[in-house]
Motif scaffolding. Sequence first.
Motif, mmCIF file in Angstrom:
data_model
loop_
_atom_site.group_PDB
_atom_site.id
_atom_site.type_symbol
_atom_site.label_atom_id
_atom_site.label_comp_id
_atom_site.label_asym_id
_atom_site.label_seq_id
_atom_site.Cartn_x
_atom_site.Cartn_y
_atom_site.Cartn_z
ATOM 1 N N ARG A 27 1.014 -1.112 -0.019
ATOM 2 C CA ARG A 27 0.008 0.167 -0.101
ATOM 3 C C ARG A 27 0.940 1.115 0.377
ATOM 4 O O ARG A 27 0.533 2.349 -0.739
ATOM 5 C CB ARG A 27 -1.010 -0.094 1.132
ATOM 6 N N ARG A 28 1.867 1.221 0.686
ATOM 7 C CA ARG A 28 2.952 2.369 0.674
ATOM 8 C C ARG A 28 3.408 2.685 -0.531
ATOM 9 O O ARG A 28 3.588 3.812 -1.050
ATOM 10 C CB ARG A 28 4.026 2.123 1.674
ATOM 11 N N ARG A 29 3.984 1.353 -1.434
ATOM 12 C CA ARG A 29 4.401 1.701 -2.523
ATOM 13 C C ARG A 29 3.674 2.346 -3.673
ATOM 14 O O ARG A 29 3.997 2.657 -4.539
ATOM 15 C CB ARG A 29 5.156 0.460 -2.838
ATOM 16 N N VAL A 30 2.309 1.497 -3.695
ATOM 17 C CA VAL A 30 1.314 1.912 -4.698
ATOM 18 C C VAL A 30 0.729 3.260 -4.628
ATOM 19 O O VAL A 30 0.635 3.840 -5.531
ATOM 20 C CB VAL A 30 0.126 0.797 -4.635
ATOM 21 N N THR A 31 0.642 4.058 -3.433
ATOM 22 C CA THR A 31 0.100 5.268 -3.302
ATOM 23 C C THR A 31 0.899 6.248 -3.138
ATOM 24 O O THR A 31 1.950 6.238 -3.363
ATOM 25 C CB THR A 31 -0.834 5.376 -2.024
#
Length: 76
Positions: free
Chosen positions: A72-76
Amino acid sequence: MPSSFADCLRTESGPPTLQQVDRCVADLGALGYRQQVTYQPAGNFWALQWAETGLYLGLALALTGFCAWWIRRRVT
């Protein structure tokens, strides 16, 4: 472990024979080495199984949570 033990088991033609192993173990006994084996009582079997299961489930959940957070951190 004395270096002589490894030398005792080394052979030119493959694995050591049973007689060689017995002689090496006897040499270790003569040097004062002893083996101590401890077993858990049969009554502890299921308690240990559940403890291990809980440990691995906890680790799996922690890893799953970390992976979800990381993605989630990498995608957003």
